[in-house]
Design a protein around this motif. Sequence first.
Motif, short mmCIF file in Angstrom:
data_model
loop_
_atom_site.label_atom_id
_atom_site.label_comp_id
_atom_site.label_asym_id
_atom_site.label_seq_id
_atom_site.Cartn_x
_atom_site.Cartn_y
_atom_site.Cartn_z
N GLY A 1 -9.65 4.68 4.86
CA GLY A 1 -9.28 5.62 3.68
C GLY A 1 -9.45 5.01 2.52
O GLY A 1 -10.03 5.62 1.47
N VAL B 1 0.84 -1.10 -0.05
CA VAL B 1 0.01 -0.16 -0.11
C VAL B 1 0.93 1.28 0.07
O VAL B 1 0.62 2.15 -0.67
CB VAL B 1 -0.87 -0.18 1.05
N SER B 2 1.89 1.20 0.83
CA SER B 2 2.65 2.61 0.97
C SER B 2 3.56 2.88 -0.32
O SER B 2 3.44 3.86 -0.89
CB SER B 2 3.76 2.12 1.94
N GLY C 1 -6.15 2.82 7.59
CA GLY C 1 -5.90 2.80 6.31
C GLY C 1 -7.14 2.24 5.62
O GLY C 1 -7.28 2.69 4.41
N LEU D 1 -4.80 -4.22 2.99
CA LEU D 1 -4.69 -3.93 4.28
C LEU D 1 -5.64 -4.96 5.16
O LEU D 1 -5.37 -5.13 6.41
CB LEU D 1 -5.28 -2.57 4.49
N GLY E 1 -2.32 5.45 7.82
CA GLY E 1 -2.82 4.34 8.47
C GLY E 1 -1.82 3.25 8.28
O GLY E 1 -1.56 2.51 9.06
N SER E 2 -1.22 3.23 6.93
CA SER E 2 -0.29 2.23 6.79
C SER E 2 1.05 2.40 7.63
O SER E 2 1.77 1.66 7.64
CB SER E 2 -0.19 2.12 5.12
N TYR E 3 1.42 3.70 7.56
CA TYR E 3 2.57 3.96 8.16
C TYR E 3 2.80 3.57 9.69
O TYR E 3 3.77 3.54 10.17
CB TYR E 3 3.03 5.51 7.89
N TYR F 1 0.51 3.73 -3.32
CA TYR F 1 0.04 5.23 -3.47
C TYR F 1 1.26 6.25 -3.39
O TYR F 1 1.00 7.11 -4.17
CB TYR F 1 -0.81 5.47 -2.19
N LEU G 1 -4.83 6.75 3.90
CA LEU G 1 -3.86 5.54 3.59
C LEU G 1 -2.47 5.67 4.17
O LEU G 1 -1.84 4.82 4.74
CB LEU G 1 -4.07 5.37 2.21
N GLN H 1 3.57 11.73 8.02
CA GLN H 1 4.25 10.28 8.26
C GLN H 1 5.37 10.52 9.44
O GLN H 1 5.54 9.74 10.44
CB GLN H 1 4.82 9.67 7.25
#
Length: 448
Positions: free
Chosen positions: A329, A265-266, A326, A421, A357-359, A269, A354, A299
Amino acid sequence: MDRLPMTSKHRRIARVVAAGTFFDAFDSLVLGIALTVIARSLGQGFLGTGVLISAGYLGQFIGALVLGSVSDRLGRRRTFLVAITVFSLLSVACALAWNLEALTVARFLQGIGLGAEVPIAATLISEYAPSLKRGRAVMLYQAIFAWGVFAAPLVGLIVFAVVDPATGWRVLFALGVLPVLLVLLGRRALPESVRWLTAKGRTVEADRIIGEFEDTARREGKDLPEPRPAEADVARPTRLAEIFAPAYRTRTILNGTLWFTVYFVSYGYSVWLPSLYVTIGGLQVSQALYLTLVVGASQLVVVYAFAFAVDRIGRRPLFVAGFGLGILGAVLGVVMVLSGATSWPTLFAAGLLLAVGSYVPAAGLYLYIPELYPTRIRAWGTAAGSSMNRIASVIAPTVVGALLAGGFGLASVFVMFGIVLLIGLGAMTAWGIETKGRSLEETGDLIG
């Protein structure tokens, strides 16, 4: 190690290791900053550019696996210094490259050092930090990587402002030789991991290093509790296949799943979002870059918030919350796109959720994963898992591009991110254990 107070010796070790990680991040991002200029200087097309980028990731993948396993066999300190030496000296080779092929080979070899440094450094920090403060210590160290990511474009702007671009990209790579000075400093200031020495049966050396920490604590007037009986790792040889043995198989599956889903995901995007701001959101390139900086700053805030919360709240709740944010999002993106709202605010809102959340789990992986394995396979397990983010970094941008090019639309991209996710959230919920406040010897055993 767990009973010792934080001292100037701990901070000195952290500074050396963090400096290595700062330059690791800087050198990793330099290619992206200089890529357009390199294209004009060396004249490569799209295919050559793709091979050049992939070569670096391939080197990082190999470096994480090979030197990660070497670290468990020969020691953290030695392998850490070797990794820094490799990526520093190969920075000079990149700067002196006379054509695209030479630069590609140099970048591949440099990637071996870059891919190995961070997981070994994170393992070293984890093994020296007291258990009650390990989360904050590792996360504050991890924030240095984010600062290195920020520094790369800023230094690039300065260099290109004062040096001709055809020479500037070479200057950027040449700056990557500076960490060689850390090797000279590290030989004196960086001791071997006491836990690793103990696991290898080298207790005399371990006791000498502990004595140095105790002497530092006394000179600084710190309280020094009496040692408590504790069961250290039994001196056993490192067997790489042990991470797949029944005792650790589930943890290894969790390890790889977390790394892949978070970074899929990171990378997915982060590579495409600036372009989507322009092509779909209708923004100017400069405006898109400003929004990208806002996401990057958020982040950085996440890393520091995680650092100050993780030893109080715990690893598992923060990971679950991050995955949930995430997913929110991704759902927001799907709903807004299907309702016809595809302007830049939609992309920014969904992308920010996103990103943040993913971070959250991304920031915590170098803390959490080393806690899942005993000392004899800790660096190898961490490096093997982190290699999955290299695979994700290649696959994710390609899949996003294929979905958009195939006419599936932006909603399909958000659906894909949401599913990925969900897989990460399911793995953490089913198999994740809480390691807050526990010693590494305890978390490396079969608990939870």
